[in-house]
Design an enzyme around this catalytic site. Structure first.
Site, PDB file in Angstrom:
ATOM      1  N   ARG A  73       0.829  -1.222   0.000  1.00 43.39           N
ATOM      2  CA  ARG A  73       0.000   0.000   0.000  1.00 43.39           C
ATOM      3  C   ARG A  73       0.854   1.259   0.000  1.00 43.39           C
ATOM      4  O   ARG A  73       0.537   2.250   0.676  1.00 43.39           O
ATOM      5  CB  ARG A  73      -0.920   0.039   1.229  1.00 43.39           C
ATOM      6  CG  ARG A  73      -2.068  -0.937   1.190  1.00 43.39           C
ATOM      7  CD  ARG A  73      -3.217  -0.450   0.315  1.00 43.39           C
ATOM      8  NE  ARG A  73      -4.147  -1.536   0.071  1.00 43.39           N
ATOM      9  CZ  ARG A  73      -5.240  -1.760   0.796  1.00 43.39           C
ATOM     10  NH1 ARG A  73      -5.551  -0.956   1.775  1.00 43.39           N
ATOM     11  NH2 ARG A  73      -6.006  -2.791   0.516  1.00 43.39           N
ATOM     12  N   ARG A 101      -3.955   6.629   0.606  1.00 38.96           N
ATOM     13  CA  ARG A 101      -4.509   7.842   1.197  1.00 38.96           C
ATOM     14  C   ARG A 101      -3.553   8.640   2.053  1.00 38.96           C
ATOM     15  O   ARG A 101      -3.803   9.799   2.359  1.00 38.96           O
ATOM     16  CB  ARG A 101      -5.746   7.482   2.027  1.00 38.96           C
ATOM     17  CG  ARG A 101      -6.955   7.230   1.173  1.00 38.96           C
ATOM     18  CD  ARG A 101      -8.014   6.524   1.955  1.00 38.96           C
ATOM     19  NE  ARG A 101      -7.520   5.208   2.354  1.00 38.96           N
ATOM     20  CZ  ARG A 101      -8.261   4.279   2.952  1.00 38.96           C
ATOM     21  NH1 ARG A 101      -9.505   4.539   3.263  1.00 38.96           N
ATOM     22  NH2 ARG A 101      -7.747   3.109   3.257  1.00 38.96           N
ATOM     23  N   ARG A 115      -7.539  10.908  -6.367  1.00 39.21           N
ATOM     24  CA  ARG A 115      -8.683  10.097  -5.977  1.00 39.21           C
ATOM     25  C   ARG A 115      -9.954  10.943  -6.043  1.00 39.21           C
ATOM     26  O   ARG A 115     -10.998  10.494  -6.489  1.00 39.21           O
ATOM     27  CB  ARG A 115      -8.442   9.567  -4.558  1.00 39.21           C
ATOM     28  CG  ARG A 115      -9.612   8.956  -3.853  1.00 39.21           C
ATOM     29  CD  ARG A 115      -9.768   7.497  -4.234  1.00 39.21           C
ATOM     30  NE  ARG A 115     -10.495   6.746  -3.230  1.00 39.21           N
ATOM     31  CZ  ARG A 115     -11.824   6.742  -3.101  1.00 39.21           C
ATOM     32  NH1 ARG A 115     -12.569   7.460  -3.892  1.00 39.21           N
ATOM     33  NH2 ARG A 115     -12.392   6.010  -2.162  1.00 39.21           N
ATOM     34  N   ASP A 162      -6.586  -3.427  -7.601  1.00 38.53           N
ATOM     35  CA  ASP A 162      -7.100  -4.029  -6.377  1.00 38.53           C
ATOM     36  C   ASP A 162      -7.408  -5.496  -6.637  1.00 38.53           C
ATOM     37  O   ASP A 162      -7.738  -5.878  -7.756  1.00 38.53           O
ATOM     38  CB  ASP A 162      -8.361  -3.301  -5.895  1.00 38.53           C
ATOM     39  CG  ASP A 162      -8.656  -3.629  -4.437  1.00 38.53           C
ATOM     40  OD1 ASP A 162      -7.899  -3.186  -3.564  1.00 38.53           O
ATOM     41  OD2 ASP A 162      -9.608  -4.375  -4.175  1.00 38.53           O
ATOM     42  N   TYR A 176     -13.941 -12.208   0.486  1.00 40.13           N
ATOM     43  CA  TYR A 176     -14.725 -10.984   0.245  1.00 40.13           C
ATOM     44  C   TYR A 176     -15.973 -11.289  -0.578  1.00 40.13           C
ATOM     45  O   TYR A 176     -17.036 -10.709  -0.343  1.00 40.13           O
ATOM     46  CB  TYR A 176     -13.858  -9.929  -0.457  1.00 40.13           C
ATOM     47  CG  TYR A 176     -12.797  -9.363   0.457  1.00 40.13           C
ATOM     48  CD1 TYR A 176     -13.080  -8.300   1.306  1.00 40.13           C
ATOM     49  CD2 TYR A 176     -11.516  -9.917   0.500  1.00 40.13           C
ATOM     50  CE1 TYR A 176     -12.111  -7.787   2.160  1.00 40.13           C
ATOM     51  CE2 TYR A 176     -10.545  -9.416   1.354  1.00 40.13           C
ATOM     52  CZ  TYR A 176     -10.852  -8.351   2.185  1.00 40.13           C
ATOM     53  OH  TYR A 176      -9.899  -7.856   3.044  1.00 40.13           O
TER      54      TYR A 176
HETATM   55  O1  CP3 Z   1       0.124   0.371  -3.284  1.00 43.11           O
HETATM   56  C1  CP3 Z   1      -0.252  -0.820  -3.379  1.00 43.11           C
HETATM   57  O2  CP3 Z   1      -0.056  -1.689  -2.508  1.00 43.11           O
HETATM   58  C2  CP3 Z   1      -0.922  -1.263  -4.679  1.00 43.11           C
HETATM   59  C3  CP3 Z   1      -2.333  -1.245  -4.734  1.00 43.11           C
HETATM   60  C4  CP3 Z   1      -3.166  -2.184  -3.888  1.00 43.11           C
HETATM   61  C5  CP3 Z   1      -4.429  -1.783  -3.372  1.00 43.11           C
HETATM   62  N1  CP3 Z   1      -5.019  -2.877  -2.804  1.00 43.11           N
HETATM   63  C6  CP3 Z   1      -4.991  -0.425  -3.477  1.00 43.11           C
HETATM   64  C7  CP3 Z   1      -6.109  -0.037  -2.594  1.00 43.11           C
HETATM   65  C8  CP3 Z   1      -2.987  -3.529  -3.551  1.00 43.11           C
HETATM   66  C9  CP3 Z   1      -1.785  -4.427  -3.797  1.00 43.11           C
HETATM   67  C10 CP3 Z   1      -4.160  -3.961  -2.879  1.00 43.11           C
HETATM   68  C11 CP3 Z   1      -4.375  -5.344  -2.423  1.00 43.11           C
HETATM   69  C12 CP3 Z   1      -5.559  -5.657  -1.613  1.00 43.11           C
HETATM   70  N2  CP3 Z   1      -6.819  -5.149  -1.746  1.00 43.11           N
HETATM   71  C13 CP3 Z   1      -5.595  -6.659  -0.614  1.00 43.11           C
HETATM   72  C14 CP3 Z   1      -4.435  -7.548  -0.220  1.00 43.11           C
HETATM   73  C15 CP3 Z   1      -3.502  -6.881   0.708  1.00 43.11           C
HETATM   74  C16 CP3 Z   1      -4.074  -6.563   2.048  1.00 43.11           C
HETATM   75  O3  CP3 Z   1      -4.256  -5.356   2.334  1.00 43.11           O
HETATM   76  O4  CP3 Z   1      -4.357  -7.502   2.832  1.00 43.11           O
HETATM   77  C17 CP3 Z   1      -6.920  -6.690  -0.091  1.00 43.11           C
HETATM   78  C18 CP3 Z   1      -7.393  -7.583   1.019  1.00 43.11           C
HETATM   79  C19 CP3 Z   1      -7.668  -5.737  -0.820  1.00 43.11           C
HETATM   80  C20 CP3 Z   1      -9.138  -5.452  -0.686  1.00 43.11           C
HETATM   81  C21 CP3 Z   1      -9.372  -4.044  -0.301  1.00 43.11           C
HETATM   82  N3  CP3 Z   1      -9.254  -2.961  -1.153  1.00 43.11           N
HETATM   83  C22 CP3 Z   1      -9.779  -3.557   0.956  1.00 43.11           C
HETATM   84  C23 CP3 Z   1     -10.026  -4.405   2.182  1.00 43.11           C
HETATM   85  C24 CP3 Z   1      -9.881  -2.168   0.842  1.00 43.11           C
HETATM   86  C25 CP3 Z   1     -10.398  -1.213   1.896  1.00 43.11           C
HETATM   87  C26 CP3 Z   1      -9.378  -0.956   2.937  1.00 43.11           C
HETATM   88  C27 CP3 Z   1      -8.928   0.450   2.830  1.00 43.11           C
HETATM   89  O5  CP3 Z   1      -7.726   0.679   3.035  1.00 43.11           O
HETATM   90  O6  CP3 Z   1      -9.776   1.315   2.571  1.00 43.11           O
HETATM   91  C28 CP3 Z   1      -9.511  -1.804  -0.478  1.00 43.11           C
HETATM   92  C29 CP3 Z   1      -9.421  -0.443  -1.047  1.00 43.11           C
HETATM   93  C30 CP3 Z   1      -8.071  -0.003  -1.516  1.00 43.11           C
HETATM   94  N4  CP3 Z   1      -7.237  -0.746  -2.308  1.00 43.11           N
HETATM   95  C31 CP3 Z   1      -7.470   1.251  -1.269  1.00 43.11           C
HETATM   96  C32 CP3 Z   1      -6.239   1.243  -1.949  1.00 43.11           C
HETATM   97  C33 CP3 Z   1      -5.251   2.388  -2.061  1.00 43.11           C
HETATM   98  C34 CP3 Z   1      -8.099   2.422  -0.494  1.00 43.11           C
HETATM   99  C35 CP3 Z   1      -9.159   2.998  -1.362  1.00 43.11           C
HETATM  100  C36 CP3 Z   1      -9.413   4.469  -1.184  1.00 43.11           C
HETATM  101  O7  CP3 Z   1      -8.734   5.294  -1.828  1.00 43.11           O
HETATM  102  O8  CP3 Z   1     -10.366   4.801  -0.473  1.00 43.11           O
END
Ligand code: CP3
Length: 359
Positions: free
Chosen positions: A23, A27, A36, A73, A152
């Protein structure tokens, strides 16, 4: 000379180790929040190649990290074939839950191709941008592993314990097998497209691997991860694979041996020395700083970081966090972390913050 990250993934020890952060785009960066907002919703940001390319490059430019990870994602894989998906602020992803064979039949895997197309386009653009700078930055593509994506899809939202998918493993294993099989196939196509487009390494996120007892771990984590690794290897023999079976505990060893990954990501709960001893010696270890230590910063960040550097000094190591960077993390602390890692492990201070010396 080849890129640092790729050398470590081939089993070489590099000092100081390459660093990137799960990540790393997100944000906590003002430039991410700005884009965003422009994009309106997260799915647009992730699927419009120009925007996703820019977001992928933001942290690499700001912190001079050793790898870019594709901005996307893991939930695009169920969204592409038609599962309803929305990212709700404060809640996270919300999906129409899959609870029956009829729900599963409503998905049409062929429709994944348009999501795959946009992601492949992003990969090409990021490679183009990195290539022009003749950089040492490697591009990592990724997907969620089938069990984690299924969690999920079945639960319909994030959860700490994912009771619905775990229940399904006991009460309707045939349905879960069907879903895992479908995800295994679509994940192979998705990763193959990323590799074709120029991803230089692939990471499989099994964030919820730790929820399953050993027999189910073998069926829903090991078997599909093995199939995916084997299929990707067959098409791209030299492409390095990173597996992240989060919270797998002692099953980490079996995971490393069975899948044949080139690196294993370890979460914050694992002692780096124990992880290293469980994994075959050529397998690189990726991890595992507590994301909260990055948020807190200061001496704690420095002590925890040096401890990990020292503990994994004699091993191919990719420095990373044990789970994603938290949204309230001050970007200055990430800068500081990169500075500490680049100083390398061979400084004093190689102490466990609780007082135990690393061996
Ligand atoms: O920078 C990076 O790591 C690359 C992009 C990336 C994202 N998600 C962007 C993202 C990667 C590799 C992921 C993987 C991901 N997504 C996982 C596996 C890794 C982990 O965290 O366990 C999982 C379980 C997800 C599913 C997911 N996507 C969740 C649970 C959420 C909400 C949690 C949160 O932080 O809001 C997301 C949204 C998400 N994916 C965001 C980002 C930057 C936040 C979205 C926003 O801008 O509001």
């Amino acid at each position: 000379m080849s890129k640092k990250l790729l050398r470590v993934l081939r089993g070489e020890r590099v000092d100081p180790p390459p660093i990137w952060l799960m990540r790393q785009a997100g944000r906590y960066l003002p430039e991410y929040r700005e884009l965003r907002e422009q994009a309106g919703d997260f799915l647009s940001l992730a699927t419009i190649p120009d925007l996703a390319t820019e977001v992928t490059l933001q942290p690499v430019r700001r912190f001079m990290l050793d790898a870019a990870i594709l901005f996307s994602d893991i939930l695009l894989v169920p969204w592409g074939p038609g599962q309803r998906l929305e990212y709700v602020s404060g809640t996270g992803p919300v999906l129409s839950p899959i609870r029956s064979a009829a729900d599963l039949l409503r998905l049409s895997p062929a429709r994944l191709s348009s999501a795959i197309g946009s992601v492949a386009q992003t990969v090409r653009r990021v490679r183009g941008a990195l290539g022009n700078a003749s950089s040492d930055v490697a591009l990592i593509g990724f997907a969620g592993a089938p069990w984690t994506v299924a969690c999920y899809m079945i639960e319909g939202r994030g959860s700490r314990d994912f009771v619905a998918p775990r229940m399904m493993a006991y009460r309707n294993a045939a349905l879960l097998d069907g879903l895992i099989g479908l995800l295994t196939e679509t994940t192979i196509s998705y990763l193959t497209a990323q590799a074709d487009a120029g991803a230089e390494a692939i990471m499989l996120f099994d964030s919820w691997a730790g929820l399953l007892p050993p027999s189910q771990f073998r069926r829903y984590i090991l078997a599909p991860n093995c199939s995916i690794c084997a299929a990707v290897r067959q098409r791209f023999p030299g492409l390095p694979l990173i597996g992240f079976p989060r919270l797998a505990g002692t099953m980490l060893g079996e995971y490393g041996v069975a899948t044949g990954v080139d690196a294993a990501g370890i979460d914050t709960s694992v002692s780096p020395e124990v992880a290293a001893s469980l994994l075959p010696s050529g397998v690189a270890v990726q991890g595992n700083l507590d994301p909260l230590a990055v948020l807190v910063g200061g001496e704690e960040l420095e002590a925890q970081t040096r401890y990990i550097l020292t503990a994994l000094d004699n091993r191919p190591h990719i420095f990373n966090v044990g789970h994603g960077i938290l949204p309230n993390t001050p970007p200055k602390h990430v800068e500081e972390l990169v500075r500490i890692v680049r100083q390398g492990p061979s400084r004093p201070f190689g102490r466990d913050p609780a007082g135990q010396t690393a061996t």
